[in-house]
Scaffold this motif. Structure first.
Motif, PDB file in Angstrom:
ATOM      1  N   PRO A  27       0.797  -1.229   0.000  1.00 24.25           N
ATOM      2  CA  PRO A  27       0.000   0.000   0.000  1.00 24.25           C
ATOM      3  C   PRO A  27       0.825   1.273   0.000  1.00 24.25           C
ATOM      4  O   PRO A  27       0.471   2.247  -0.667  1.00 24.25           O
ATOM      5  CB  PRO A  27      -0.843  -0.127   1.276  1.00 24.25           C
ATOM      6  N   TRP A  28       1.940   1.286   0.744  1.00 24.81           N
ATOM      7  CA  TRP A  28       2.728   2.523   0.800  1.00 24.81           C
ATOM      8  C   TRP A  28       3.390   2.846  -0.530  1.00 24.81           C
ATOM      9  O   TRP A  28       3.751   3.989  -0.773  1.00 24.81           O
ATOM     10  CB  TRP A  28       3.780   2.428   1.912  1.00 24.81           C
ATOM     11  N   ASP A  29       3.533   1.839  -1.412  1.00 23.70           N
ATOM     12  CA  ASP A  29       4.136   2.094  -2.717  1.00 23.70           C
ATOM     13  C   ASP A  29       3.188   2.815  -3.672  1.00 23.70           C
ATOM     14  O   ASP A  29       3.641   3.546  -4.553  1.00 23.70           O
ATOM     15  CB  ASP A  29       4.562   0.780  -3.381  1.00 23.70           C
ATOM     16  N   PHE A  30       1.884   2.558  -3.530  1.00 19.69           N
ATOM     17  CA  PHE A  30       0.969   3.010  -4.573  1.00 19.69           C
ATOM     18  C   PHE A  30      -0.226   3.830  -4.112  1.00 19.69           C
ATOM     19  O   PHE A  30      -0.909   4.451  -4.939  1.00 19.69           O
ATOM     20  CB  PHE A  30       0.426   1.805  -5.357  1.00 19.69           C
ATOM     21  N   ALA A  31      -0.524   3.873  -2.822  1.00 24.31           N
ATOM     22  CA  ALA A  31      -1.783   4.471  -2.366  1.00 24.31           C
ATOM     23  C   ALA A  31      -1.941   5.917  -2.812  1.00 24.31           C
ATOM     24  O   ALA A  31      -2.992   6.317  -3.331  1.00 24.31           O
ATOM     25  CB  ALA A  31      -1.901   4.366  -0.847  1.00 24.31           C
ATOM     26  N   ALA A  32      -0.911   6.732  -2.626  1.00 26.22           N
ATOM     27  CA  ALA A  32      -0.998   8.142  -3.019  1.00 26.22           C
ATOM     28  C   ALA A  32      -1.040   8.282  -4.537  1.00 26.22           C
ATOM     29  O   ALA A  32      -1.859   9.013  -5.090  1.00 26.22           O
ATOM     30  CB  ALA A  32       0.199   8.911  -2.447  1.00 26.22           C
ATOM     31  N   ALA A  33      -0.152   7.570  -5.236  1.00 28.09           N
ATOM     32  CA  ALA A  33      -0.051   7.708  -6.689  1.00 28.09           C
ATOM     33  C   ALA A  33      -1.306   7.211  -7.389  1.00 28.09           C
ATOM     34  O   ALA A  33      -1.711   7.758  -8.426  1.00 28.09           O
ATOM     35  CB  ALA A  33       1.178   6.957  -7.191  1.00 28.09           C
ATOM     36  N   ARG A  34      -1.926   6.175  -6.851  1.00 27.19           N
ATOM     37  CA  ARG A  34      -3.154   5.644  -7.466  1.00 27.19           C
ATOM     38  C   ARG A  34      -4.235   6.706  -7.514  1.00 27.19           C
ATOM     39  O   ARG A  34      -4.927   6.858  -8.537  1.00 27.19           O
ATOM     40  CB  ARG A  34      -3.633   4.419  -6.685  1.00 27.19           C
ATOM     41  N   LEU A  35      -4.410   7.444  -6.417  1.00 29.70           N
ATOM     42  CA  LEU A  35      -5.400   8.515  -6.422  1.00 29.70           C
ATOM     43  C   LEU A  35      -5.020   9.582  -7.447  1.00 29.70           C
ATOM     44  O   LEU A  35      -5.888  10.111  -8.162  1.00 29.70           O
ATOM     45  CB  LEU A  35      -5.528   9.139  -5.033  1.00 29.70           C
ATOM     46  N   ILE A  36      -3.745   9.912  -7.533  1.00 31.01           N
ATOM     47  CA  ILE A  36      -3.292  10.906  -8.507  1.00 31.01           C
ATOM     48  C   ILE A  36      -3.640  10.459  -9.921  1.00 31.01           C
ATOM     49  O   ILE A  36      -4.139  11.247 -10.729  1.00 31.01           O
ATOM     50  CB  ILE A  36      -1.777  11.150  -8.331  1.00 31.01           C
ATOM     51  N   ALA A  37      -3.406   9.181 -10.224  1.00 29.41           N
ATOM     52  CA  ALA A  37      -3.736   8.658 -11.556  1.00 29.41           C
ATOM     53  C   ALA A  37      -5.239   8.706 -11.817  1.00 29.41           C
ATOM     54  O   ALA A  37      -5.684   9.111 -12.900  1.00 29.41           O
ATOM     55  CB  ALA A  37      -3.211   7.233 -11.702  1.00 29.41           C
ATOM     56  N   LEU A  38      -6.026   8.290 -10.837  1.00 31.92           N
ATOM     57  CA  LEU A  38      -7.479   8.325 -11.001  1.00 31.92           C
ATOM     58  C   LEU A  38      -7.977   9.747 -11.233  1.00 31.92           C
ATOM     59  O   LEU A  38      -8.828   9.989 -12.106  1.00 31.92           O
ATOM     60  CB  LEU A  38      -8.164   7.718  -9.771  1.00 31.92           C
ATOM     61  N   GLU A  39      -7.451  10.682 -10.462  1.00 35.64           N
ATOM     62  CA  GLU A  39      -7.889  12.068 -10.600  1.00 35.64           C
ATOM     63  C   GLU A  39      -7.390  12.689 -11.907  1.00 35.64           C
ATOM     64  O   GLU A  39      -7.933  13.697 -12.359  1.00 35.64           O
ATOM     65  CB  GLU A  39      -7.420  12.885  -9.398  1.00 35.64           C
ATOM     66  N   ALA A  40      -6.371  12.066 -12.530  1.00 37.96           N
ATOM     67  CA  ALA A  40      -5.902  12.500 -13.846  1.00 37.96           C
ATOM     68  C   ALA A  40      -6.679  11.819 -14.967  1.00 37.96           C
ATOM     69  O   ALA A  40      -6.351  12.008 -16.141  1.00 37.96           O
ATOM     70  CB  ALA A  40      -4.409  12.218 -13.991  1.00 37.96           C
TER      71      ALA A  40
END
Length: 271
Positions: free
Chosen positions: A213-226
């Motif tokens: 989770p710490w590898d992707f949790a923040a970036a996943r939201l960034i991708a979704l919001e993009a």
């Protein structure tokens, strides 16, 4: 619950401060390294940045829970949905960091009831800060970003990664073989958070991997919001928040997500 935009400002400030710490540590000091679980590299800067971030969160939000790679890597935290959860990776791309490569990031996510609400990924050596708040879009250094718009896997650039332990590589090699024959080319960046953020801003079209989770949790939201599509090419266990489940994760431009999912499922032997 605290104001979400206040949380985002706090998270970005923390990520920038931690990024400055790890940058200075590499540039000014003799790099000290160790191993955890015998194979996974960790540096003194990982621990210093982790303690700085978690200490600031505890001071500001003492009732919140924290899941961080270096000091509190308890994956069961993801299943407890009663109180807000911070998900931290103080240095994503530790091997890159130790070898002097620039693809290094500080990743901070904030989740409520298993849903990530805020994501910040800061790359201190390239001076890039990716940020997203749920429902508000994604930015890079303050400017809005969007995915590549790729429509054909054969014309798409993909990224993935490999685990520190090498005793179960056959399924990963099968997937890689299938993808390299059906896509434009591969990029091996060495930071899952940046891989995903690069999908978010169109530098990559596809990312897949098994990650924590710490590898992707923040970036996943960034991708979704993009505007990218994020999901999994296998099933998410019942009761586990999809936002925090990292096995067989797939993130891509929307039009190629399902074709790529089928490629990966077939290569994995999934029915």
């Amino acid at each position: 619950m605290p104001d979400i935009n206040r949380i985002a400002e706090f998270a970005e400030d923390l990520a920038r401060r931690a990024g400055e710490l790890v940058r200075k540590e590499r540039e000014q000091n003799t790099l000290r390294t160790d191993y955890k679980q015998q194979t996974e590299l960790v540096t003194h800067a990982d621990v210093m940045a982790d303690e700085m971030i978690t200490g600031a969160i505890r001071e500001q939000f003492p009732d919140h829970r924290i899941m961080s790679e270096e000091t509190m890597p308890d994956l069961e935290q993801a299943e407890q949905l009663d109180t807000p959860l911070w998900i931290i990776d103080p240095i994503d791309g530790t091997v890159n960091y130790a070898y002097g490569h620039p693809q290094v990031a500080v990743s901070i996510a904030y989740a409520e009831k298993g849903r990530v609400q805020v994501g910040v990924v800061h790359a201190p050596f390239s001076k890039e800060t990716f940020r997203a708040v749920l429902g508000q879009g994604a930015t890079l250094n303050g400017g809005f970003i969007s995915h590549s718009g790729a429509t054909d896997p054969r014309q798409s650039l993909f990224a993935t990664g490999f685990p520190y332990t090498k005793d179960a590589l056959e399924p990963l090699v099968n997937r890689l073989n299938a993808m390299i024959h059906r896509c434009r080319d591969l990029r091996r960046i060495g930071s899952a958070a940046l891989d995903i953020c690069w999908v978010a801003c169109g530098r990559l079209d596809i990312y897949y991997e098994n990650v924590s989770p710490w590898d992707f949790a923040a970036a996943r939201l960034i991708a979704l919001e993009a505007g990218a599509t994020a999901g999994h090419f296998s099933e998410v266990p019942e009761g586990m928040p999809a936002d925090l489940w990292g096995r067989d994760i797939l993130i891509s431009a929307p039009e190629i997500w399902e074709p790529v999912r089928q490629i990966l499922r077939k290569a994995s032997g999934y029915k």
